[in-house]
Design a protein around this motif. Structure first.
Motif, PDB file in Angstrom:
ATOM      1  N   TRP A  23       1.863  46.032  53.975  1.00 37.53           N
ATOM      2  CA  TRP A  23       0.492  46.481  53.759  1.00 37.53           C
ATOM      3  C   TRP A  23      -0.348  46.313  55.018  1.00 37.53           C
ATOM      4  O   TRP A  23      -1.255  47.113  55.269  1.00 37.53           O
ATOM      5  CB  TRP A  23      -0.124  45.759  52.560  1.00 37.53           C
ATOM      6  CG  TRP A  23       0.604  46.155  51.307  1.00 37.53           C
ATOM      7  CD1 TRP A  23       1.470  45.401  50.582  1.00 37.53           C
ATOM      8  CD2 TRP A  23       0.576  47.439  50.678  1.00 37.53           C
ATOM      9  NE1 TRP A  23       1.974  46.124  49.542  1.00 37.53           N
ATOM     10  CE2 TRP A  23       1.449  47.382  49.572  1.00 37.53           C
ATOM     11  CE3 TRP A  23      -0.086  48.621  50.949  1.00 37.53           C
ATOM     12  CZ2 TRP A  23       1.651  48.478  48.740  1.00 37.53           C
ATOM     13  CZ3 TRP A  23       0.122  49.704  50.108  1.00 37.53           C
ATOM     14  CH2 TRP A  23       0.974  49.630  49.014  1.00 37.53           C
ATOM     15  N   GLU A  24      -0.047  45.299  55.825  1.00 36.32           N
ATOM     16  CA  GLU A  24      -0.747  45.163  57.108  1.00 36.32           C
ATOM     17  C   GLU A  24      -0.412  46.338  58.021  1.00 36.32           C
ATOM     18  O   GLU A  24      -1.301  46.900  58.674  1.00 36.32           O
ATOM     19  CB  GLU A  24      -0.371  43.843  57.776  1.00 36.32           C
ATOM     20  CG  GLU A  24      -0.919  42.621  57.066  1.00 36.32           C
ATOM     21  CD  GLU A  24      -0.369  41.317  57.615  1.00 36.32           C
ATOM     22  OE1 GLU A  24       0.565  41.351  58.434  1.00 36.32           O
ATOM     23  OE2 GLU A  24      -0.890  40.255  57.213  1.00 36.32           O
ATOM     24  N   ASN A  25       0.850  46.705  58.052  1.00 31.37           N
ATOM     25  CA  ASN A  25       1.259  47.856  58.860  1.00 31.37           C
ATOM     26  C   ASN A  25       0.663  49.161  58.337  1.00 31.37           C
ATOM     27  O   ASN A  25       0.288  50.035  59.124  1.00 31.37           O
ATOM     28  CB  ASN A  25       2.783  47.950  58.920  1.00 31.37           C
ATOM     29  CG  ASN A  25       3.400  46.831  59.709  1.00 31.37           C
ATOM     30  OD1 ASN A  25       2.787  46.279  60.612  1.00 31.37           O
ATOM     31  ND2 ASN A  25       4.630  46.479  59.375  1.00 31.37           N
ATOM     32  N   MET A  26       0.589  49.293  57.017  1.00 29.08           N
ATOM     33  CA  MET A  26      -0.031  50.485  56.435  1.00 29.08           C
ATOM     34  C   MET A  26      -1.514  50.562  56.800  1.00 29.08           C
ATOM     35  O   MET A  26      -2.041  51.645  57.064  1.00 29.08           O
ATOM     36  CB  MET A  26       0.138  50.488  54.913  1.00 29.08           C
ATOM     37  CG  MET A  26       1.557  50.732  54.452  1.00 29.08           C
ATOM     38  SD  MET A  26       2.183  52.361  54.888  1.00 29.08           S
ATOM     39  CE  MET A  26       1.223  53.374  53.794  1.00 29.08           C
ATOM     40  N   LYS A  27      -2.178  49.405  56.818  1.00 24.59           N
ATOM     41  CA  LYS A  27      -3.591  49.363  57.180  1.00 24.59           C
ATOM     42  C   LYS A  27      -3.789  49.815  58.626  1.00 24.59           C
ATOM     43  O   LYS A  27      -4.667  50.628  58.910  1.00 24.59           O
ATOM     44  CB  LYS A  27      -4.125  47.948  56.981  1.00 24.59           C
ATOM     45  CG  LYS A  27      -5.576  47.793  57.342  1.00 24.59           C
ATOM     46  CD  LYS A  27      -6.020  46.350  57.152  1.00 24.59           C
ATOM     47  CE  LYS A  27      -7.420  46.138  57.669  1.00 24.59           C
ATOM     48  NZ  LYS A  27      -7.819  44.727  57.594  1.00 24.59           N
ATOM     49  N   VAL A  28      -2.966  49.296  59.527  1.00 28.02           N
ATOM     50  CA  VAL A  28      -3.073  49.681  60.939  1.00 28.02           C
ATOM     51  C   VAL A  28      -2.794  51.166  61.109  1.00 28.02           C
ATOM     52  O   VAL A  28      -3.538  51.876  61.801  1.00 28.02           O
ATOM     53  CB  VAL A  28      -2.110  48.835  61.803  1.00 28.02           C
ATOM     54  CG1 VAL A  28      -2.035  49.377  63.214  1.00 28.02           C
ATOM     55  CG2 VAL A  28      -2.552  47.386  61.817  1.00 28.02           C
ATOM     56  N   SER A  29      -1.750  51.657  60.479  1.00 26.26           N
ATOM     57  CA  SER A  29      -1.404  53.079  60.581  1.00 26.26           C
ATOM     58  C   SER A  29      -2.515  53.956  59.999  1.00 26.26           C
ATOM     59  O   SER A  29      -2.845  55.005  60.560  1.00 26.26           O
ATOM     60  CB  SER A  29      -0.089  53.365  59.858  1.00 26.26           C
ATOM     61  OG  SER A  29       0.965  52.700  60.487  1.00 26.26           O
ATOM     62  N   GLY A  30      -3.087  53.537  58.884  1.00 29.79           N
ATOM     63  CA  GLY A  30      -4.173  54.296  58.278  1.00 29.79           C
ATOM     64  C   GLY A  30      -5.403  54.340  59.162  1.00 29.79           C
ATOM     65  O   GLY A  30      -6.041  55.388  59.316  1.00 29.79           O
ATOM     66  N   CYS A  31      -5.733  53.207  59.778  1.00 28.72           N
ATOM     67  CA  CYS A  31      -6.891  53.167  60.690  1.00 28.72           C
ATOM     68  C   CYS A  31      -6.668  54.062  61.899  1.00 28.72           C
ATOM     69  O   CYS A  31      -7.578  54.774  62.335  1.00 28.72           O
ATOM     70  CB  CYS A  31      -7.168  51.734  61.130  1.00 28.72           C
ATOM     71  SG  CYS A  31      -7.863  50.707  59.835  1.00 28.72           S
ATOM     72  N   GLU A  32      -5.455  54.045  62.446  1.00 26.36           N
ATOM     73  CA  GLU A  32      -5.152  54.908  63.585  1.00 26.36           C
ATOM     74  C   GLU A  32      -5.213  56.378  63.193  1.00 26.36           C
ATOM     75  O   GLU A  32      -5.716  57.208  63.959  1.00 26.36           O
ATOM     76  CB  GLU A  32      -3.774  54.572  64.147  1.00 26.36           C
ATOM     77  CG  GLU A  32      -3.728  53.232  64.856  1.00 26.36           C
ATOM     78  CD  GLU A  32      -2.353  52.863  65.336  1.00 26.36           C
ATOM     79  OE1 GLU A  32      -1.372  53.566  64.988  1.00 26.36           O
ATOM     80  OE2 GLU A  32      -2.244  51.870  66.066  1.00 26.36           O
ATOM     81  N   PHE A  33      -4.723  56.695  62.018  1.00 21.44           N
ATOM     82  CA  PHE A  33      -4.769  58.081  61.548  1.00 21.44           C
ATOM     83  C   PHE A  33      -6.213  58.545  61.383  1.00 21.44           C
ATOM     84  O   PHE A  33      -6.583  59.634  61.839  1.00 21.44           O
ATOM     85  CB  PHE A  33      -4.022  58.219  60.221  1.00 21.44           C
ATOM     86  CG  PHE A  33      -4.176  59.568  59.594  1.00 21.44           C
ATOM     87  CD1 PHE A  33      -3.439  60.637  60.051  1.00 21.44           C
ATOM     88  CD2 PHE A  33      -5.074  59.761  58.559  1.00 21.44           C
ATOM     89  CE1 PHE A  33      -3.586  61.893  59.475  1.00 21.44           C
ATOM     90  CE2 PHE A  33      -5.232  61.002  57.978  1.00 21.44           C
ATOM     91  CZ  PHE A  33      -4.483  62.073  58.437  1.00 21.44           C
ATOM     92  N   ILE A  34      -7.034  57.717  60.747  1.00 22.42           N
ATOM     93  CA  ILE A  34      -8.432  58.086  60.508  1.00 22.42           C
ATOM     94  C   ILE A  34      -9.185  58.214  61.820  1.00 22.42           C
ATOM     95  O   ILE A  34      -9.964  59.156  62.015  1.00 22.42           O
ATOM     96  CB  ILE A  34      -9.103  57.073  59.560  1.00 22.42           C
ATOM     97  CG1 ILE A  34      -8.510  57.225  58.161  1.00 22.42           C
ATOM     98  CG2 ILE A  34     -10.610  57.247  59.532  1.00 22.42           C
ATOM     99  CD1 ILE A  34      -8.909  56.146  57.184  1.00 22.42           C
ATOM    100  N   ALA A  35      -8.944  57.284  62.759  1.00 23.03           N
ATOM    101  CA  ALA A  35      -9.617  57.350  64.060  1.00 23.03           C
ATOM    102  C   ALA A  35      -9.223  58.629  64.796  1.00 23.03           C
ATOM    103  O   ALA A  35     -10.088  59.317  65.375  1.00 23.03           O
ATOM    104  CB  ALA A  35      -9.271  56.126  64.892  1.00 23.03           C
ATOM    105  N   GLY A  36      -7.954  58.972  64.792  1.00 17.48           N
ATOM    106  CA  GLY A  36      -7.501  60.196  65.445  1.00 17.48           C
ATOM    107  C   GLY A  36      -8.063  61.440  64.789  1.00 17.48           C
ATOM    108  O   GLY A  36      -8.457  62.398  65.471  1.00 17.48           O
ATOM    109  N   PHE A  37      -8.134  61.431  63.474  1.00 15.04           N
ATOM    110  CA  PHE A  37      -8.669  62.584  62.750  1.00 15.04           C
ATOM    111  C   PHE A  37     -10.152  62.769  63.046  1.00 15.04           C
ATOM    112  O   PHE A  37     -10.618  63.892  63.290  1.00 15.04           O
ATOM    113  CB  PHE A  37      -8.438  62.394  61.246  1.00 15.04           C
ATOM    114  CG  PHE A  37      -8.757  63.590  60.420  1.00 15.04           C
ATOM    115  CD1 PHE A  37      -7.943  64.698  60.432  1.00 15.04           C
ATOM    116  CD2 PHE A  37      -9.882  63.611  59.606  1.00 15.04           C
ATOM    117  CE1 PHE A  37      -8.227  65.811  59.661  1.00 15.04           C
ATOM    118  CE2 PHE A  37     -10.181  64.704  58.836  1.00 15.04           C
ATOM    119  CZ  PHE A  37      -9.357  65.818  58.866  1.00 15.04           C
TER     120      PHE A  37
END
Length: 69
Positions: A23-37
């Motif tokens: 879930w920590e990795n999912m959080k980081v990946s989600g934040c990176e995705f949202i920032a890029g979007f």
């Protein structure tokens, strides 16, 4: 064989989802995705609007991106 069975994959997935690090990795990946979007929206929409309004700007943008397409 070197291929895992679907049942083994499902069991491994259940174990992975229960780990905190997943879930920590999912959080980081989600934040990176949202920032890029968000960055793509903030950069892409103004460039698209300006390209539609100004033919000179459109020519410059097309020249600079033409090599990548």
């Amino acid at each position: 064989m070197f291929i895992s069975s679907p049942i083994e994959i499902a069991q491994a997935a259940v174990l992975m989802v229960q780990e905190i690090s997943f879930w920590e990795n999912m959080k980081v990946s989600g934040c990176e995705f949202i920032a890029g979007f968000v960055l793509a929206i903030l950069i892409g929409i103004p460039i698209g609007v300006l390209s539609g309004w100004d033919s000179n700007f459109n020519a410059v943008v097309n020249l600079s991106f033409q090599d990548y397409m």
